[in-house]
Design a protein around this motif. Sequence first.
Motif, mmCIF file in Angstrom:
data_model
loop_
_atom_site.group_PDB
_atom_site.id
_atom_site.type_symbol
_atom_site.label_atom_id
_atom_site.label_comp_id
_atom_site.label_asym_id
_atom_site.label_seq_id
_atom_site.Cartn_x
_atom_site.Cartn_y
_atom_site.Cartn_z
ATOM 1 N N GLU A 298 14.623 -23.782 60.545
ATOM 2 C CA GLU A 298 13.425 -24.026 61.366
ATOM 3 C C GLU A 298 13.806 -24.113 62.853
ATOM 4 O O GLU A 298 12.968 -23.899 63.727
ATOM 5 N N VAL A 299 15.069 -24.453 63.121
ATOM 6 C CA VAL A 299 15.545 -24.539 64.506
ATOM 7 C C VAL A 299 16.161 -23.211 64.947
ATOM 8 O O VAL A 299 15.938 -22.743 66.063
ATOM 9 N N THR A 300 16.936 -22.611 64.043
ATOM 10 C CA THR A 300 17.690 -21.408 64.435
ATOM 11 C C THR A 300 16.809 -20.162 64.508
ATOM 12 O O THR A 300 17.178 -19.177 65.135
ATOM 13 N N HIS A 301 15.648 -20.207 63.850
ATOM 14 C CA HIS A 301 14.773 -19.032 63.804
ATOM 15 C C HIS A 301 13.359 -19.391 64.260
ATOM 16 O O HIS A 301 12.934 -20.536 64.120
ATOM 17 N N VAL A 302 12.635 -18.415 64.775
ATOM 18 C CA VAL A 302 11.186 -18.578 64.988
ATOM 19 C C VAL A 302 10.489 -17.341 64.448
ATOM 20 O O VAL A 302 11.085 -16.264 64.371
ATOM 21 N N SER A 303 9.212 -17.514 64.099
ATOM 22 C CA SER A 303 8.458 -16.317 63.721
ATOM 23 C C SER A 303 7.221 -16.223 64.595
ATOM 24 O O SER A 303 6.718 -17.231 65.110
ATOM 25 N N GLY A 304 6.768 -15.016 64.791
ATOM 26 C CA GLY A 304 5.593 -14.809 65.643
ATOM 27 C C GLY A 304 5.078 -13.392 65.510
ATOM 28 O O GLY A 304 5.657 -12.553 64.800
ATOM 29 N N LEU A 305 3.979 -13.151 66.203
ATOM 30 C CA LEU A 305 3.305 -11.852 66.102
ATOM 31 C C LEU A 305 3.964 -10.870 67.074
ATOM 32 O O LEU A 305 4.013 -11.119 68.277
ATOM 33 N N CYS A 306 4.446 -9.779 66.539
ATOM 34 C CA CYS A 306 5.085 -8.767 67.400
ATOM 35 C C CYS A 306 4.021 -7.824 67.967
ATOM 36 O O CYS A 306 2.888 -7.781 67.484
ATOM 37 N N ASP A 307 4.423 -7.070 68.987
ATOM 38 C CA ASP A 307 3.460 -6.195 69.649
ATOM 39 C C ASP A 307 2.918 -5.114 68.709
ATOM 40 O O ASP A 307 1.842 -4.570 68.944
ATOM 41 N N ASP A 308 3.635 -4.828 67.623
ATOM 42 C CA ASP A 308 3.123 -3.823 66.669
ATOM 43 C C ASP A 308 2.173 -4.445 65.637
ATOM 44 O O ASP A 308 1.779 -3.802 64.677
ATOM 45 N N GLY A 309 1.822 -5.731 65.849
ATOM 46 C CA GLY A 309 0.840 -6.372 64.967
ATOM 47 C C GLY A 309 1.443 -7.014 63.729
ATOM 48 O O GLY A 309 0.723 -7.585 62.903
ATOM 49 N N GLN A 310 2.758 -6.943 63.562
ATOM 50 C CA GLN A 310 3.410 -7.540 62.391
ATOM 51 C C GLN A 310 3.946 -8.932 62.739
ATOM 52 O O GLN A 310 4.442 -9.142 63.852
ATOM 53 N N VAL A 311 3.845 -9.866 61.784
ATOM 54 C CA VAL A 311 4.465 -11.188 61.969
ATOM 55 C C VAL A 311 5.919 -11.080 61.500
ATOM 56 O O VAL A 311 6.182 -10.646 60.378
ATOM 57 N N ARG A 312 6.865 -11.441 62.398
ATOM 58 C CA ARG A 312 8.279 -11.339 62.027
ATOM 59 C C ARG A 312 9.031 -12.611 62.409
ATOM 60 O O ARG A 312 8.618 -13.341 63.300
ATOM 61 N N ARG A 313 10.139 -12.804 61.737
ATOM 62 C CA ARG A 313 10.994 -13.955 61.984
ATOM 63 C C ARG A 313 12.241 -13.450 62.687
ATOM 64 O O ARG A 313 12.814 -12.430 62.257
ATOM 65 N N VAL A 314 12.644 -14.143 63.758
ATOM 66 C CA VAL A 314 13.855 -13.709 64.472
ATOM 67 C C VAL A 314 14.777 -14.895 64.684
ATOM 68 O O VAL A 314 14.343 -16.045 64.745
ATOM 69 N N ARG A 315 16.081 -14.584 64.822
ATOM 70 C CA ARG A 315 17.071 -15.639 65.062
ATOM 71 C C ARG A 315 17.169 -15.910 66.574
ATOM 72 O O ARG A 315 17.136 -14.989 67.383
ATOM 73 N N GLY A 320 26.526 -18.875 63.335
ATOM 74 C CA GLY A 320 27.648 -19.820 63.292
ATOM 75 C C GLY A 320 27.384 -21.121 64.039
ATOM 76 O O GLY A 320 28.097 -22.091 63.827
ATOM 77 N N SER A 321 26.389 -21.168 64.942
ATOM 78 C CA SER A 321 26.060 -22.451 65.584
ATOM 79 C C SER A 321 25.255 -23.282 64.598
ATOM 80 O O SER A 321 24.249 -22.810 64.061
ATOM 81 N N LYS A 322 25.697 -24.527 64.414
ATOM 82 C CA LYS A 322 24.956 -25.408 63.498
ATOM 83 C C LYS A 322 23.705 -25.929 64.200
ATOM 84 O O LYS A 322 23.668 -26.035 65.426
ATOM 85 N N ALA A 323 22.685 -26.310 63.440
ATOM 86 C CA ALA A 323 21.485 -26.915 64.033
ATOM 87 C C ALA A 323 21.137 -28.174 63.251
ATOM 88 O O ALA A 323 21.404 -28.263 62.053
ATOM 89 N N ALA A 324 20.568 -29.164 63.938
ATOM 90 C CA ALA A 324 20.082 -30.378 63.268
ATOM 91 C C ALA A 324 18.573 -30.393 63.405
ATOM 92 O O ALA A 324 18.040 -30.027 64.449
ATOM 93 N N ASN A 325 17.901 -30.827 62.360
ATOM 94 C CA ASN A 325 16.435 -30.723 62.355
ATOM 95 C C ASN A 325 15.800 -32.027 61.882
ATOM 96 O O ASN A 325 15.377 -32.147 60.729
ATOM 97 N N TYR A 326 15.747 -32.995 62.786
ATOM 98 C CA TYR A 326 15.070 -34.260 62.477
ATOM 99 C C TYR A 326 13.583 -34.059 62.730
ATOM 100 O O TYR A 326 13.185 -33.672 63.825
ATOM 101 N N GLY A 327 12.772 -34.370 61.728
ATOM 102 C CA GLY A 327 11.352 -34.040 61.829
ATOM 103 C C GLY A 327 10.514 -35.042 62.624
ATOM 104 O O GLY A 327 9.451 -34.694 63.139
ATOM 105 N N PHE A 328 10.984 -36.275 62.722
ATOM 106 C CA PHE A 328 10.145 -37.339 63.287
ATOM 107 C C PHE A 328 10.998 -38.264 64.158
ATOM 108 O O PHE A 328 12.215 -38.277 64.041
#
Length: 359
Positions: A298-315, A320-328
């Motif tokens: 959830e930290v290393t990637h985001v998804s969104g609407l690309c200009d071609d109209g497709q929803v995609r997920r990107v890094r 290799g970089s670690k991420a921490a994801n505290y929700g609250f």
Amino acid sequence: MKINNIPYRTIWPTADGAVEIIDQTRLPHEFVTVRLESMRDAEFAIRSMQVRGAPLIGVAAAYGVALSMKHHATDAALKATCDMLAKARPTAVNLSWAVERMRALLLPLQACERADAAWLEAGRIAEQDVKINQAIGRHGREHIQVIHLEKGDTVNILTHCNAGWLATVDWGTALAPVYTAFEAGIPLHVWVDETRPRNQGASLTAWELAQHGIPHTVIVDNAGGHLMQHGLVDMVIVGCDRVTAHGDVCNKIGTYLKALAAFDNGVPFYVAMPISTLDLTLLDGVLEIPIEEREQEEVTHVSGLCDDGQVRRVRLTPEGSKAANYGFDVTPARLVTGLITERGVVAANTAAILAALAD
Ligand SMILES: CSC[C@@H](O)[C@@H](O)C(=O)COP(=O)(O)O
């Protein structure tokens, strides 16, 4: 509330005994509803955040118990269902509150009585949520109105995450005062924190405010302090996932930093809270509230609407970089101006909270 001018709730029972939800993982780019037919479906919807927000996951869990009782209503099935649903997400106390309310009602009944009783009770919890949020809206609106009268101009409200109608059955908690004030004709504008990592502000709060024609601006999570220093925020209103007997408030990660900035700049910091979000078994929120840790992706990637109209997920981050994801995180009571509850605005301290409960 309305989507394309059609009234909707976030969750509703179907005529043939299932439950339907709005899949919030697909918003804002796609509006999709999902049918829940079993307790497993409800548990998955909560865990995967198709439904999220403290009050809504409580209602979804109550319906999950009701769906389960249609097929298996023994004592053992009731226990297994309640235990599993209560664990679907750890931080928001509304989840265990709703599950325990279902368990307490159903346990003394005969197995053959449980399915009907569970269905009715889940519906009651959902209806109650709507009424509570309307009351929070009325109480919160009074404070927006006071600021408007003093200022004589548009009231700028900052909010974090999504505590709007998508986080409840209808109306929302933090956004109920906003909708109520807007309907009363008070000019207002909302600063919407994008709320990394899952961007509930940018994708959900912005979407629902836009559906209602409420002026708003999405900002990066780090902008709030700067805006407050320049007098561009009149008040902050956030929701919450658990509030201790001392008045410490747990909400989406980043809320604490907004409270610190508000305190430093003399900006009132309000927390909208149904009484069911109180956890009187806890005192010190920082030490005692369980904080959900979610996947690194959830930290290393985001998804969104690309200009071609497709929803995609990107890094975003290097491989290799670690991420921490505290929700609250937890905002200590001393930084909270007031708790906007269905019983009125209550100071964030034990004496005031207990007095409100006794009323
Ligand atoms: C009325 S919802 C209050 C909170 O649940 C909300 O602000 C929040 O933190 C939601 O977190 P989420 O992880 O999206 O469920």
